[in-house]
Design a protein around this motif. Structure first.
Motif, PDB file in Angstrom:
ATOM      1  N   ALA A 172       0.832  -1.200   0.000  1.00 57.39           N
ATOM      2  CA  ALA A 172       0.000   0.000   0.000  1.00 57.39           C
ATOM      3  C   ALA A 172       0.866   1.250   0.000  1.00 57.39           C
ATOM      4  CB  ALA A 172      -0.933   0.007   1.203  1.00 57.39           C
ATOM      5  N   LEU A 173       1.936   1.214   0.786  1.00 55.62           N
ATOM      6  CA  LEU A 173       2.858   2.345   0.804  1.00 55.62           C
ATOM      7  C   LEU A 173       3.450   2.557  -0.583  1.00 55.62           C
ATOM      8  CD1 LEU A 173       4.596   4.485   2.193  1.00 55.62           C
ATOM      9  CD2 LEU A 173       6.229   2.680   2.772  1.00 55.62           C
ATOM     10  N   GLY A 176       0.947   3.882  -2.934  1.00 59.86           N
ATOM     11  CA  GLY A 176       0.719   5.285  -2.634  1.00 59.86           C
ATOM     12  C   GLY A 176       1.732   6.167  -3.329  1.00 59.86           C
ATOM     13  N   VAL A 177       2.974   5.747  -3.308  1.00 57.90           N
ATOM     14  CA  VAL A 177       4.018   6.526  -3.969  1.00 57.90           C
ATOM     15  C   VAL A 177       3.757   6.587  -5.478  1.00 57.90           C
ATOM     16  CG1 VAL A 177       6.471   6.654  -4.492  1.00 57.90           C
ATOM     17  CG2 VAL A 177       5.728   5.976  -2.220  1.00 57.90           C
ATOM     18  N   ARG A 179       0.893   6.309  -6.935  1.00 61.44           N
ATOM     19  CA  ARG A 179      -0.294   7.149  -7.146  1.00 61.44           C
ATOM     20  C   ARG A 179       0.071   8.632  -7.099  1.00 61.44           C
ATOM     21  NH1 ARG A 179      -3.586   8.832  -9.228  1.00 61.44           N
ATOM     22  NH2 ARG A 179      -5.562   9.759  -8.608  1.00 61.44           N
TER      23      ARG A 179
END
Lengths: 218, 218
Positions: A172-173, A176-177, A179
């Motif tokens: 997810a991290l 996120g980056v 995104r």
DNA sequence: TGTCAACTGTCAGCGGCTGTCATTAGCCTC
DNA sequence: GAGGCTAATGACAGCCGCTGACAGTTGACA
């Protein structure tokens, strides 16, 4: 005895080639129309007419407008997931994902180019960001890819995906980056593959020191 | 002079009350139908008929089926964003978001309860997870909320959202944890508010040590 | 009580998408 | 290389989500 239409070497045969031609033509026509007159503003009939097939045929190649709009992104995402799986096992999770993206960049570009011109792909990528319905679909696909990668990471590290939240959280991290990079790239002015790659690398580097430790149990 | 229908104190007036009744009735009917016979399987006509209004009226209250299905989630998300804004300024980003969720939990529950029964809300929450079209819409809304919170965090910390990727990345990490929690909760057996809260707290605690440092410039 | 504005119902129509069935065209065998 | 098989296509009908336009109704307020 073989017919003339099929060559001895595993050449696909006329029927297959024709299918692929129609598929690619529909895809290109769709993206071209989407990026010029807008996604919602173009009808399926227009796309079909541009390729000179019936509307029904369009729906035989694509489940809907959405799928046509995101087909190329799908190629890239699937490629990325495979690249993560192929990373050497000693790499830590974030390291493996990072390397899969950066080292596989040229291959991904090439894989895309075999279907549509890169320029068209990049324009469509930008369009997704500004079309709510498409952004939603894109995020759902990204979520699916993230889940798939989380399972790959979990297997690499020998943990249970459902019992240990770390694989999913780590992915997810990373997602996120990606995104954040997508958003900034689409807002920026340099709409090239290189620009996206550089942004990606910069953001990944910025996060690296925070959370790079291995957590293998062994 | 005031009419009899409107009370002296700021009581909404008959028209407003009627509107709210229709809105809530449509919402409840929609969720009830969605959760029993499935989202795609229920038509807008059925919802309208259940409340005894015309189909056109449904579309005057909701932009579409999607909006009805996710209206309650929207309430919760908006509430959460406000809660983050109201956190004391000395809290670090992840700390502020964590506290906004956990301390505001009961308030959120209450805010939801004023519109639909919690049980119905929880069932609909689970339905979203298993309905591709809804999951897509939900993720897009979450992405929007994440962007809004990133701006709030950036302001709190005195940095520029577009120049410094840390606010968005931090929020992405937090959103990732929430997403993981959603997924696991929906897959689990204890479908209650408390169960979701506990899962949330557990996952947030698990991440806390990794990335809790402040990075205020001052 | 009468005027105004808001809310609603009805109707017509577009576009995405699907099922069905007849037709066409690549493929394979004899 | 002719005929049968099957995949691919086109044509048609129809459902559903959604929108614009217009007319009728009902609460608000002087």
């Amino acid at each position: 005895m073989k017919t003339v239409t099929a060559t001895p070497e595993g050449r696909p045969g006329l029927r297959e080639r024709k299918k692929r031609r129609t598929h690619d033509a529909l895809l290109r026509a769709a993206l071209e129309l989407f990026t010029t007159k807008g996604y919602e503003a173009t009808t399926v009939d227009e796309i079909a007419e541009a390729v000179d097939v019936s509307q029904r045929t369009f729906f035989r190649y694509f489940a809907g407008k959405e799928e046509a709009a995101l087909a190329v992104q799908d190629i890239a995402q699937d490629y990325f997931a495979e690249a993560v799986r192929d990373r050497p096992p000693h790499e830590a999770p974030l390291e493996a994902m990072r390397n899969a993206v950066l080292e596989g960049w040229d291959d991904i570009t090439e894989a895309v180019e075999q279907v549509v011109p890169v320029d068209l792909y990049l324009r469509s990528y930008r369009m997704v960001e500004s079309t709510p319905a498409l952004l939603a679909a894109h995020l759902r696909r990204s979520d699916e890819t993230a889940e798939a990668i989380a399972r790959i990471i979990a297997e690499r590290e020998g943990v249970d995906v459902d019992a240990d939240p770390r694989p999913r959280v780590t992915v997810a991290l990373f997602s996120g980056v990606i995104r954040v990079t997508e958003r900034l790239w689409a807002l920026g002015e340099d709409l090239t593959m290189d620009a996206m790659r550089d942004l990606m690398a910069a953001h990944l580097d910025a996060v690296r020191p925070s959370l790079a430790e291995k957590w293998r149990t062994g």
